[in-house]
Design a protein around this motif. Structure first.
Motif, PDB file in Angstrom:
ATOM      1  N   VAL A  30       0.846  -1.202   0.000  1.00  0.00           N
ATOM      2  CA  VAL A  30       0.000   0.000   0.000  1.00  0.00           C
ATOM      3  C   VAL A  30       0.881   1.251   0.000  1.00  0.00           C
ATOM      4  N   THR A  31       1.996   1.200   0.737  1.00  0.00           N
ATOM      5  CA  THR A  31       2.930   2.331   0.743  1.00  0.00           C
ATOM      6  C   THR A  31       3.562   2.521  -0.635  1.00  0.00           C
ATOM      7  N   LEU A  32       3.876   1.395  -1.294  1.00  0.00           N
ATOM      8  CA  LEU A  32       4.414   1.478  -2.667  1.00  0.00           C
ATOM      9  C   LEU A  32       3.443   2.227  -3.577  1.00  0.00           C
ATOM     10  N   VAL A  33       2.155   1.872  -3.470  1.00  0.00           N
ATOM     11  CA  VAL A  33       1.138   2.505  -4.323  1.00  0.00           C
ATOM     12  C   VAL A  33       0.989   3.988  -3.969  1.00  0.00           C
ATOM     13  N   ILE A  34       0.938   4.303  -2.657  1.00  0.00           N
ATOM     14  CA  ILE A  34       0.813   5.711  -2.232  1.00  0.00           C
ATOM     15  C   ILE A  34       1.969   6.539  -2.793  1.00  0.00           C
ATOM     16  N   ASP A  35       3.198   6.019  -2.640  1.00  0.00           N
ATOM     17  CA  ASP A  35       4.371   6.783  -3.091  1.00  0.00           C
ATOM     18  C   ASP A  35       4.361   6.967  -4.611  1.00  0.00           C
ATOM     19  N   GLU A  36       3.902   5.913  -5.320  1.00  0.00           N
ATOM     20  CA  GLU A  36       3.862   6.007  -6.778  1.00  0.00           C
ATOM     21  C   GLU A  36       2.839   7.059  -7.223  1.00  0.00           C
ATOM     22  N   GLY A  85      -8.515   5.024  -2.987  1.00  0.00           N
ATOM     23  CA  GLY A  85      -8.071   4.103  -1.939  1.00  0.00           C
ATOM     24  C   GLY A  85      -6.896   3.276  -2.425  1.00  0.00           C
ATOM     25  N   PRO A  86      -5.671   3.609  -1.973  1.00  0.00           N
ATOM     26  CA  PRO A  86      -4.492   2.869  -2.458  1.00  0.00           C
ATOM     27  C   PRO A  86      -4.521   1.386  -2.065  1.00  0.00           C
ATOM     28  N   GLY A  87      -5.232   1.064  -0.966  1.00  0.00           N
ATOM     29  CA  GLY A  87      -5.370  -0.354  -0.586  1.00  0.00           C
ATOM     30  C   GLY A  87      -6.149  -1.114  -1.648  1.00  0.00           C
ATOM     31  N   ARG A  88      -7.289  -0.526  -2.070  1.00  0.00           N
ATOM     32  CA  ARG A  88      -8.106  -1.129  -3.132  1.00  0.00           C
ATOM     33  C   ARG A  88      -7.294  -1.288  -4.409  1.00  0.00           C
ATOM     34  N   ILE A  89      -6.549  -0.206  -4.752  1.00  0.00           N
ATOM     35  CA  ILE A  89      -5.773  -0.226  -5.998  1.00  0.00           C
ATOM     36  C   ILE A  89      -4.674  -1.290  -5.927  1.00  0.00           C
ATOM     37  N   ALA A  90      -4.030  -1.413  -4.729  1.00  0.00           N
ATOM     38  CA  ALA A  90      -3.003  -2.459  -4.559  1.00  0.00           C
ATOM     39  C   ALA A  90      -3.620  -3.837  -4.735  1.00  0.00           C
ATOM     40  N   GLN A  95      -6.301  -4.622  -6.558  1.00  0.00           N
ATOM     41  CA  GLN A  95      -6.568  -4.820  -7.992  1.00  0.00           C
ATOM     42  C   GLN A  95      -5.275  -5.126  -8.736  1.00  0.00           C
ATOM     43  N   ARG A  96      -4.241  -4.335  -8.458  1.00  0.00           N
ATOM     44  CA  ARG A  96      -2.989  -4.450  -9.201  1.00  0.00           C
ATOM     45  C   ARG A  96      -2.295  -5.784  -8.958  1.00  0.00           C
ATOM     46  N   TYR A  97      -2.269  -6.226  -7.679  1.00  0.00           N
ATOM     47  CA  TYR A  97      -1.518  -7.437  -7.349  1.00  0.00           C
ATOM     48  C   TYR A  97      -2.411  -8.675  -7.226  1.00  0.00           C
ATOM     49  N   GLY A  98      -3.750  -8.494  -7.456  1.00  0.00           N
ATOM     50  CA  GLY A  98      -4.648  -9.639  -7.355  1.00  0.00           C
ATOM     51  C   GLY A  98      -4.790 -10.159  -5.941  1.00  0.00           C
ATOM     52  N   ILE A  99      -4.805  -9.262  -4.933  1.00  0.00           N
ATOM     53  CA  ILE A  99      -4.960  -9.657  -3.528  1.00  0.00           C
ATOM     54  C   ILE A  99      -6.453  -9.847  -3.234  1.00  0.00           C
ATOM     55  N   PRO A 100      -6.863 -11.048  -2.794  1.00  0.00           N
ATOM     56  CA  PRO A 100      -8.293 -11.339  -2.684  1.00  0.00           C
ATOM     57  C   PRO A 100      -8.956 -10.845  -1.394  1.00  0.00           C
ATOM     58  N   GLU A 138      -1.965  -7.857   8.222  1.00  0.00           N
ATOM     59  CA  GLU A 138      -1.461  -8.920   9.092  1.00  0.00           C
ATOM     60  C   GLU A 138       0.047  -8.910   9.292  1.00  0.00           C
ATOM     61  N   SER A 139       0.781  -8.093   8.532  1.00  0.00           N
ATOM     62  CA  SER A 139       2.243  -7.989   8.668  1.00  0.00           C
ATOM     63  C   SER A 139       2.931  -9.346   8.586  1.00  0.00           C
ATOM     64  N   ASP A 140       2.393 -10.226   7.742  1.00  0.00           N
ATOM     65  CA  ASP A 140       3.002 -11.545   7.551  1.00  0.00           C
ATOM     66  C   ASP A 140       4.040 -11.414   6.434  1.00  0.00           C
ATOM     67  N   MET A 141       5.318 -11.590   6.806  1.00  0.00           N
ATOM     68  CA  MET A 141       6.384 -11.368   5.821  1.00  0.00           C
ATOM     69  C   MET A 141       6.339 -12.354   4.655  1.00  0.00           C
ATOM     70  N   ARG A 142       5.708 -13.513   4.853  1.00  0.00           N
ATOM     71  CA  ARG A 142       5.572 -14.455   3.726  1.00  0.00           C
ATOM     72  C   ARG A 142       4.680 -13.839   2.648  1.00  0.00           C
ATOM     73  N   PHE A 143       3.724 -13.001   3.082  1.00  0.00           N
ATOM     74  CA  PHE A 143       2.868 -12.274   2.139  1.00  0.00           C
ATOM     75  C   PHE A 143       3.547 -11.000   1.662  1.00  0.00           C
ATOM     76  N   LEU A 144       4.002 -10.162   2.608  1.00  0.00           N
ATOM     77  CA  LEU A 144       4.539  -8.845   2.265  1.00  0.00           C
ATOM     78  C   LEU A 144       5.819  -8.949   1.449  1.00  0.00           C
ATOM     79  N   GLY A 145       6.584 -10.060   1.634  1.00  0.00           N
ATOM     80  CA  GLY A 145       7.853 -10.213   0.937  1.00  0.00           C
ATOM     81  C   GLY A 145       7.712 -10.364  -0.573  1.00  0.00           C
ATOM     82  N   GLN A 146       6.472 -10.505  -1.061  1.00  0.00           N
ATOM     83  CA  GLN A 146       6.263 -10.757  -2.498  1.00  0.00           C
ATOM     84  C   GLN A 146       6.194  -9.482  -3.340  1.00  0.00           C
ATOM     85  N   PHE A 147       6.230  -8.307  -2.701  1.00  0.00           N
ATOM     86  CA  PHE A 147       5.970  -7.095  -3.509  1.00  0.00           C
ATOM     87  C   PHE A 147       7.198  -6.251  -3.767  1.00  0.00           C
TER      88      PHE A 147
END
Ligand code: 2NL
Length: 350
Positions: free
Chosen positions: A121-127, A322-327, A329-334, A341-350
């Protein structure tokens, strides 16, 4: 009867010294042949123990005169020390071999260092902010705790509007609440600065929604505002379209649909051609070919009035996304909860 110590004694001394030297020779061989620590312990007792072979030889010291004993005694001590040293050295070698305590294996590869990630979400906000920076917009921030006046009244939202209801917002007192959008920051910017104004305002906003797959009670928003003399709906459409092409790619199409917001008139929802299917229709866009990315419109004259701007002189446009919504859509997060959740197994993919 007097024993002749001088002649008999000399013979006994030689005999005992010979025995001691033989004992040393046998002991040395036995130590060299000992296969383990237990065998060494047994040899120590056999040779040097209280009832051992060395003691056995020394029993005959009594047969010697006082002047003859020291020679045998000195030799006995030398043999004892020599055997004792041999036994100690072998025992120490076995102790090292038997030690199974922790070892450092220098051939093992090192453990990889843990590294952090910028949240999607921070990546999207900054972009988003970077693209608008190139279009002349400044990035500003403001308080998360707001008054009803700035959060609602100055934005042409009456206090009896459902959005202002106790049940839809987090009230801290009767008049103070957690902001439900970042718009009060733009209202504060307009009060402090004369036009021209071009700002983007990212920030966390709060609404009393149940936490489910598509709603969160705290989420990120990026709003924007441009005010100047002579700004038209054409400027609004051109700027938003330019943003969409930069953010989603040159092939992305933009669609403006009529909508309603209290703070803009006219108002529009902005759609972008579906990022997953390219506009042909898929489950991600519910077979419409479009994805909604923001709400927007021309700033309502009442909003300018509340800010102290002359609505006859100034016009402008505003938008919110909403950058969360856009993230998602962009990354296909369901599920939106994955973003919290701050789960690095998830967050590490971006
Ligand atoms: C949405 C819609 C929007 C605005 C936000 C705004 C702010 C001021 C004046 C006028 Cl100070 N408008 N903001 C305008 C239209 C839509 O957000 O769906 N956001 C996620």
């Amino acid at each position: 009867m007097e024993v002749n110590h001088t002649s008999d004694g000399a013979m006994i001394v030689d005999e005992l010294i010979a025995q001691l030297q033989e004992l040393q020779g046998q002991g040395s061989e036995a130590v060299a042949a000992a296969g383990n620590a237990e065998a060494l312990d047994a040899l120590r007792i056999e040779y040097l123990g209280r009832k051992g072979r060395l003691t056995g030889i020394l029993r005959r010291l009594g047969e010697l005169g006082a002047d003859e004993r020291p020679r045998v005694g000195a030799e006995a001590n030398r043999v004892k020390d020599a055997l004792s040293t041999l036994l100690d050295e072998r025992a120490a070698a076995y102790a090292v071999a038997a030690d199974t305590g922790p070892r450092v294996d220098l051939s093992l590869p090192g453990r990889a260092r843990w590294t952090g990630q910028v949240h999607p979400v921070t990546l999207v906000i900054d972009e988003i902010c970077e693209i608008f920076r190139d279009l002349g917009f400044s990035r500003v921030a403001g308080p998360e705790m707001e008054t009803q006046t700035y959060n609602f009244s100055k934005l042409n939202i009456p206090l009896d509007h459902p959005a202002a209801d106790m049940h839809d917002s987090f009230y801290l007192t009767d008049e103070v609440l957690l902001r439900t959008h970042t718009s009060p920051v733009q209202a504060r910017v307009m009060e402090q600065f004369a036009p021209p104004i071009r700002v983007v305002v990212p920030g966390t906003v709060y609404r009393r929604d149940p936490f489910d797959a598509s709603h969160a009670p705290a989420f990120e928003q990026v709003e924007g505002l441009a005010v100047d003399e002579g700004i038209t709906f054409a400027d609004f459409k051109a700027t938003i379209s330019a943003f969409v092409r930069r953010f989603f790619g040159n092939d992305a199409k933009t669609r403006f649909r009529p909508s309603y917001f209290p703070f803009t008139e006219p108002s529009a929802e902005v759609d972008v051609s579906c990022q997953i299917c390219g506009g042909r229709g898929c489950s991600a866009c519910k077979h419409t070919g479009w994805m909604e990315i923001m709400g927007a419109g021309m700033v309502h004259p009442n909003v300018f009035e509340a800010a102290g701007y002359d609505p006859e002189r100034y016009t402008g446009y505003a938008f919110g996304m909403g950058p969360g919504r856009i993230a998602m859509q962009r990354y296909g997060i369901p599920d939106i909860r994955l973003l919290y959740e701050s789960d690095m197994r998830f967050l590490g993919q971006f």
